[in-house]
Design a protein around this motif. Structure first.
Motif, mmCIF file in Angstrom:
data_model
loop_
_atom_site.group_PDB
_atom_site.id
_atom_site.type_symbol
_atom_site.label_atom_id
_atom_site.label_comp_id
_atom_site.label_asym_id
_atom_site.label_seq_id
_atom_site.Cartn_x
_atom_site.Cartn_y
_atom_site.Cartn_z
ATOM 1 N N LYS A 1 4.547 -3.892 8.971
ATOM 2 C CA LYS A 1 4.794 -3.574 7.559
ATOM 3 C C LYS A 1 6.034 -4.271 6.994
ATOM 4 C CE LYS A 1 3.864 0.668 6.161
ATOM 5 N NZ LYS A 1 2.727 0.421 5.284
ATOM 6 N N ASN B 1 2.498 7.628 0.484
ATOM 7 C CA ASN B 1 1.250 7.821 -0.252
ATOM 8 C C ASN B 1 0.877 9.298 -0.119
ATOM 9 O OD1 ASN B 1 0.080 8.072 2.296
ATOM 10 N ND2 ASN B 1 -0.544 5.929 2.366
ATOM 11 N N SER C 1 2.716 6.363 -4.037
ATOM 12 C CA SER C 1 1.701 5.383 -4.451
ATOM 13 C C SER C 1 0.314 5.982 -4.230
ATOM 14 C CB SER C 1 1.873 4.076 -3.679
ATOM 15 O OG SER C 1 1.587 4.282 -2.316
ATOM 16 N N MET C 2 -0.583 5.683 -5.170
ATOM 17 C CA MET C 2 -1.905 6.324 -5.153
ATOM 18 C C MET C 2 -3.039 5.307 -5.291
ATOM 19 S SD MET C 2 -1.014 9.817 -7.276
ATOM 20 C CE MET C 2 -0.883 9.031 -8.857
ATOM 21 N N GLY D 1 -2.525 4.043 -9.291
ATOM 22 C CA GLY D 1 -1.132 3.715 -9.612
ATOM 23 C C GLY D 1 -0.143 4.522 -8.811
ATOM 24 N N ILE E 1 -8.894 -3.320 -11.303
ATOM 25 C CA ILE E 1 -8.913 -4.700 -10.805
ATOM 26 C C ILE E 1 -9.984 -4.857 -9.739
ATOM 27 C CG2 ILE E 1 -6.463 -5.099 -11.265
ATOM 28 C CD1 ILE E 1 -5.954 -4.695 -8.246
ATOM 29 N N GLY F 1 -1.878 -3.425 3.155
ATOM 30 C CA GLY F 1 -0.550 -3.996 2.889
ATOM 31 C C GLY F 1 -0.102 -3.858 1.444
ATOM 32 N N ALA F 2 -0.934 -3.219 0.608
ATOM 33 C CA ALA F 2 -0.558 -3.050 -0.809
ATOM 34 C C ALA F 2 0.719 -2.216 -0.917
ATOM 35 C CB ALA F 2 -1.694 -2.383 -1.575
ATOM 36 N N GLY F 3 0.832 -1.232 -0.035
ATOM 37 C CA GLY F 3 2.028 -0.390 -0.046
ATOM 38 C C GLY F 3 3.280 -1.207 0.295
ATOM 39 N N ASP F 4 3.135 -2.127 1.213
ATOM 40 C CA ASP F 4 4.275 -2.973 1.596
ATOM 41 C C ASP F 4 4.666 -3.905 0.439
ATOM 42 O OD1 ASP F 4 3.847 -1.799 4.065
ATOM 43 O OD2 ASP F 4 2.583 -3.446 4.764
ATOM 44 N N MET G 1 4.288 -1.922 -9.034
ATOM 45 C CA MET G 1 2.820 -1.809 -9.145
ATOM 46 C C MET G 1 2.165 -3.190 -9.175
ATOM 47 S SD MET G 1 1.850 1.338 -9.141
ATOM 48 C CE MET G 1 3.046 1.423 -7.836
ATOM 49 N N GLY H 1 1.960 -4.749 -5.758
ATOM 50 C CA GLY H 1 0.901 -4.033 -5.027
ATOM 51 C C GLY H 1 -0.476 -4.538 -5.419
ATOM 52 N N MET H 2 -0.690 -4.682 -6.724
ATOM 53 C CA MET H 2 -2.001 -5.171 -7.193
ATOM 54 C C MET H 2 -2.243 -6.624 -6.764
ATOM 55 S SD MET H 2 -2.585 -3.651 -11.002
ATOM 56 C CE MET H 2 -0.971 -4.010 -11.667
ATOM 57 N N THR I 1 -3.494 -6.833 -3.447
ATOM 58 C CA THR I 1 -4.851 -6.283 -3.338
ATOM 59 C C THR I 1 -5.933 -7.298 -3.738
ATOM 60 O OG1 THR I 1 -3.883 -4.135 -3.802
ATOM 61 C CG2 THR I 1 -6.239 -4.295 -4.080
#
Ligand code: ATP
Length: 311
Positions: free
Chosen positions: A38, A185, A222-223, A227, A244, A251-254, A278, A281-282, A285
């Motif tokens: 991470k 999360n 984070s959700m 969001g 999206i 790895g979006a959280g990282d 955010m 994170g996106m 993703t």
């Protein structure tokens, strides 16, 4: 400079097979190997955001050499403590839409290695403006090991973001010296508190009022596609993101921690800190690669993030 810590890095190997036959020979042509963990994802995304970063932690053996080589190739500065045993390989076999994982538990650190890293960490953060600590601890280190790192950071006057789970997170929250920020999360929150945390605004507000969170400046829950819900000081925020086309949310959280750290480091407003977190994170993703963002798309996504203060 931001110092990004990974205590249990790995080389993540993915094998793509048409068919996976048990008790038979499986030959593989498409092999992907990446330095994983991470904190390495955090460091890479910080670097892609053009912010000065130093990746650190512990590693060993030829697997450790490979991790260093990969970080150097992607121009991520690194300074790890070398340990006696080999770092781990984590294998994912992709077959017929399924993913079978074989995960090594990794090296066991000696007490001396644990002490040696704390010394190294103390030296490294002298030049840091912010510290991030991500992921699980390797075997051999006590579950309150991150508490010591948070204490050292306090002593040196450095803000520290902790993104971990289970017992290590609990220990960090229960000690006197608090981290500056955490990014759980809802699953991690549920595990921490011992009850199912619902992603409903009023429930989350009440949850984050729990005494275990007292004294933490930022709590970013984070959700995923919904969001985030955030507590900053005494203020609460709901952060919503556009729909999206998610390709790989691993790895979006990282990446969120990375964006958050970068914006904090640039002394941005609350709105911009949350929008940046955010957006990274996106951006992670929508890419197939974990811990990778295409910065050219940053503005396009940033402009669609909404931050709403809750009363
Ligand atoms: P991981 O453990 O894989 O790093 P996480 O559970 O810590 O992930 P998430 O809450 O899944 O983190 O994602 C972090 C952020 O990434 C979200 O707040 C959001 O901005 C973005 N994100 C993640 N998944 C999606 C998705 N499916 N669609 C849009 N954005 C997403």
């Amino acid at each position: 400079m931001i110092v990004a810590v990974t205590m249990n890095p790995s080389v993540d190997i993915s094998y793509s097979l048409n068919r996976f036959e048990l008790d038979d020979v499986n030959r593989v042509e498409t092999v992907r190997k990446t330095a994983g963990g991470k904190g390495l994802n955090v460091a890479r995304v910080i670097s892609q955001m053009k912010e000065d970063v130093m990746s650190t932690g512990v590693l060993g053996g030829t697997v450790g050499d490979y991790i260093v080589q990969q970080l150097n190739e992607s121009n991520v500065r690194n300074d790890f403590l070398r340990i006696e045993s080999d770092s781990r390989n984590c294998i994912a076999i992709l077959h017929a839409g399924m993913q079978t994982e074989i995960l090594e538990s990794g090296p066991t650190l000696s007490e001396q290695e644990g002490i040696a890293f704390l010394e190294k960490f103390e030296g490294l953060i002298i030049h840091a403006s912010l510290v991030t600590i991500s992921g699980s601890l390797p075997k051999g280190l006590p579950t309150d090991y991150y508490c010591e790192m948070v204490e050292i950071s306090h002593k040196k006057g450095k803000r520290v973001i902790v993104d971990t789970s289970g017992e290590s997170l609990k220990q960090v929250l229960m000690q006197k010296k608090k981290p500056f920020a955490i990014k759980p999360n809802t699953a991690e929150l549920s595990q921490l508190l011992g009850f199912e945390v619902e992603a409903e605004i009023m429930d989350l507000k009440q949850t984050l009022n729990h005494k275990i969170f007292a004294g933490i400046e930022w709590i970013v829950v984070s959700m995923g596609s919904r969001g985030a819900f955030v507590k900053h000081g005494a203020d609460y925020y709901r952060v919503t993101i556009p729909e999206i086309n998610a390709i790989n949310p691993v790895g979006a959280g990282d990446a969120t921690v990375a964006g958050f750290a970068v914006a904090l480091n640039r002394n941005q407003t609350v709105d911009n800190v949350l929008k940046t977190a955010m957006t990274t994170g996106m951006l992670n993703t929508i890419e197939a690669r974990t811990g990778y963002i295409n910065k050219d798309k940053f503005k396009q996504f940033f402009n669609f993030v909404k931050v709403e203060k809750m009363y």
